[in-house]
Enzyme design. Structure first.
Site, PDB file in Angstrom:
ATOM      1  N   PHE A 217      32.820  39.519  42.624  1.00 35.76           N
ATOM      2  CA  PHE A 217      34.118  39.916  43.201  1.00 35.76           C
ATOM      3  C   PHE A 217      34.007  41.194  44.034  1.00 35.76           C
ATOM      4  O   PHE A 217      34.845  42.094  43.940  1.00 35.76           O
ATOM      5  CB  PHE A 217      35.174  40.121  42.117  1.00 35.76           C
TER       6      PHE A 217
ATOM      7  N   GLY B  60      35.736  32.841  48.973  1.00 34.30           N
ATOM      8  CA  GLY B  60      34.414  33.420  48.775  1.00 34.30           C
ATOM      9  C   GLY B  60      33.688  33.737  50.059  1.00 34.30           C
ATOM     10  O   GLY B  60      32.910  34.689  50.108  1.00 34.30           O
TER      11      GLY B  60
ATOM     12  N   ASP C  30      35.169  34.529  53.049  1.00 35.52           N
ATOM     13  CA  ASP C  30      35.867  35.654  53.681  1.00 35.52           C
ATOM     14  C   ASP C  30      36.701  36.356  52.615  1.00 35.52           C
ATOM     15  O   ASP C  30      37.897  36.126  52.467  1.00 35.52           O
ATOM     16  CB  ASP C  30      36.748  35.139  54.818  1.00 35.52           C
ATOM     17  N   LYS C  31      36.066  37.232  51.875  1.00 38.45           N
ATOM     18  CA  LYS C  31      36.707  37.842  50.720  1.00 38.45           C
ATOM     19  C   LYS C  31      37.855  38.780  51.089  1.00 38.45           C
ATOM     20  O   LYS C  31      38.789  38.970  50.313  1.00 38.45           O
ATOM     21  CB  LYS C  31      35.678  38.602  49.884  1.00 38.45           C
TER      22      LYS C  31
ATOM     23  N   ASN D 165      30.658  35.443  37.237  1.00 34.24           N
ATOM     24  CA  ASN D 165      30.019  36.724  37.560  1.00 34.24           C
ATOM     25  C   ASN D 165      30.827  37.951  37.171  1.00 34.24           C
ATOM     26  O   ASN D 165      30.420  39.075  37.472  1.00 34.24           O
ATOM     27  CB  ASN D 165      29.711  36.759  39.063  1.00 34.24           C
TER      28      ASN D 165
ATOM     29  N   SER E  77      35.141  32.423  37.720  1.00 31.86           N
ATOM     30  CA  SER E  77      33.887  32.952  38.241  1.00 31.86           C
ATOM     31  C   SER E  77      32.984  33.315  37.065  1.00 31.86           C
ATOM     32  O   SER E  77      33.428  33.948  36.103  1.00 31.86           O
ATOM     33  CB  SER E  77      34.142  34.200  39.094  1.00 31.86           C
TER      34      SER E  77
ATOM     35  N   SER F 289      29.464  25.910  50.486  1.00 25.04           N
ATOM     36  CA  SER F 289      28.008  25.874  50.621  1.00 25.04           C
ATOM     37  C   SER F 289      27.568  24.820  51.628  1.00 25.04           C
ATOM     38  O   SER F 289      26.646  25.044  52.421  1.00 25.04           O
ATOM     39  CB  SER F 289      27.352  25.618  49.260  1.00 25.04           C
TER      40      SER F 289
ATOM     41  N   ASN G 130      24.882  32.520  43.485  1.00 26.58           N
ATOM     42  CA  ASN G 130      25.427  33.846  43.783  1.00 26.58           C
ATOM     43  C   ASN G 130      25.893  34.525  42.502  1.00 26.58           C
ATOM     44  O   ASN G 130      26.373  33.875  41.572  1.00 26.58           O
ATOM     45  CB  ASN G 130      26.571  33.743  44.803  1.00 26.58           C
TER      46      ASN G 130
ATOM     47  N   ASN H 190      41.991  32.955  39.932  1.00 28.97           N
ATOM     48  CA  ASN H 190      40.594  32.680  39.636  1.00 28.97           C
ATOM     49  C   ASN H 190      40.258  33.182  38.229  1.00 28.97           C
ATOM     50  O   ASN H 190      40.152  34.386  38.012  1.00 28.97           O
ATOM     51  CB  ASN H 190      39.703  33.358  40.678  1.00 28.97           C
TER      52      ASN H 190
ATOM     53  N   THR I 107      31.820  27.481  40.601  1.00 27.62           N
ATOM     54  CA  THR I 107      30.379  27.234  40.505  1.00 27.62           C
ATOM     55  C   THR I 107      29.963  26.947  39.066  1.00 27.62           C
ATOM     56  O   THR I 107      30.726  27.159  38.120  1.00 27.62           O
ATOM     57  CB  THR I 107      29.599  28.447  41.027  1.00 27.62           C
TER      58      THR I 107
END
Length: 339
Positions: free
Chosen positions: A114, A62, A64-65, A176, A174, A317, A110, A171, A245
């Site tokens: 992606f 997350g 350094d995507k 999001n 997520s 974080s 956040n 993953n 998260t």
């Protein structure tokens, strides 16, 4: 020094300060002076999946995507660095603003979605990197790919990153990407894992064995965790990253950003993510390693993960709030744990 830098960066918007921080690290690394600001800690070497980790403290996916800063981040004392999440095609992610600080809680919300430059770009960056430590690559699906076709996206990414990763993380947790977390359960999970494991076997013949891990969410009941753990064990998955998260907001209720949509990370995540980790360790076979991530803001937090059954830990974080000193503290804690 980091406290002064952080104070200045925190006067900027979260995403702007994130980009400037990484650009600054990259510039210092290219000038060859970054190592002077960060001494590499002596850590407890750990061997898992046939991989030698210089120490058991890693950087979570997350930050350094696109693997643009792999060389710089690799100098900060991490025993391994995980890049991504990456998708088959580039995508911009969700609209701004999409990143929020909750400094009173050492937390971040956040809803990045992606955002990344696509798997082909990331692979080229990894290939050009001078970093010789352990690299994990975290893969996902594009937002506009239907849930029923998700396996195709994951297979595309797996095919492209496999030869260039030391391990690969799937993953499915997520919050999001709409519908993504549905892939953690029932027939959807079984089908996804079966397809990925079958492709892994084929790629192993060509490139050798690379462990395949799955990253899960903390927002599950005990019964759901047990069900997921059984499915993971039956699939033959090589490892688990626990956790992503959380959508829970009880710990930050009343904060101006508490109702922002997205995943909450940082200190408020520690207890729920560690609970899931502990339950997984009780159910999964002993030979299935677990990477503990979520809420580590001190050496004591890292010890909680190891005590709960983690083989490795990751920070994100906490690293934003504490800086490279947190890496050293956690590595030192791993040494005292081994004595």
């Amino acid at each position: 020094m980091y406290n002064l830098i952080r104070r200045a960066l925190f006067t900027l918007s979260p995403e702007t300060s994130h980009d400037l921080s990484l650009d600054g690290l990259g510039a210092l690394q290219r000038l060859g002076v970054l190592g002077a600001f960060s001494k590499k800690p002596e850590g407890r070497r750990t061997r898992l999946w046939g991989i030698d980790f210089e120490n058991p403290v890693g950087l979570a996916a997350g930050l350094d995507k696109n693997a643009d800063y792999l060389d710089a981040l690799g100098t900060l004392g991490f025993g391994f660095v995980e890049v991504g999440t990456v998708t088959p095609r580039p995508q911009p992610g969700n609209p701004h603003p999409r990143l929020f600080r909750l400094p009173e809680h050492q937390a971040i919300i956040n809803r990045m979605g992606f955002n990344n430059k696509g798997v082909d770009y990331l692979v080229e960056r990894v290939k050009r990197s001078q970093y010789r430590g352990v690299i994990g690559i975290n893969i996902g699906k594009n937002k506009d790919t239907p849930e029923d076709d998700a396996l195709s996206d994951y297979l595309t990414c797996l095919d492209k990153v496999y030869a260039h990763a030391d391990y690969v993380v799937v993953n499915v947790s997520s919050p999001n990407t709409p519908g993504l977390r549905n892939l953690q359960f029932g027939e959807a999970l079984t089908r996804l894992l079966a397809g990925l494991k079958e492709r892994q076997h084929r790629l192993t013949v060509i490139h050798g064995f690379k462990p395949l891990l799955i990253k899960i969410a903390p927002d599950m009941t005990s019964e759901e965790v047990q069900s997921v753990a059984r499915a993971l064990a039956e699939s033959g998955i090589d490892g688990v990253v626990a956790t992503n998260t959380t959508l829970e907001r009880e710990a930050v209720a009343g904060h101006p950003h508490a109702e922002e949509s997205g995943g909450l990370s940082g200190a408020p995540l520690l207890e729920s993510s560690t609970r899931v980790l502990r339950q997984l360790r009780e159910i999964l076979p002993a030979q299935v390693p677990i990477i503990g991530v979520g809420g580590i803001c001190s050496a004591a937090d890292a010890r909680k993960k190891w005590d709960a059954g983690a083989d490795l830990v990751q920070i994100y974080s906490g690293f934003i709030y504490q800086g490279p000193g947190l890496v050293r503290d956690c590595v030192q804690a791993s040494l005292s744990r081994a004595e």
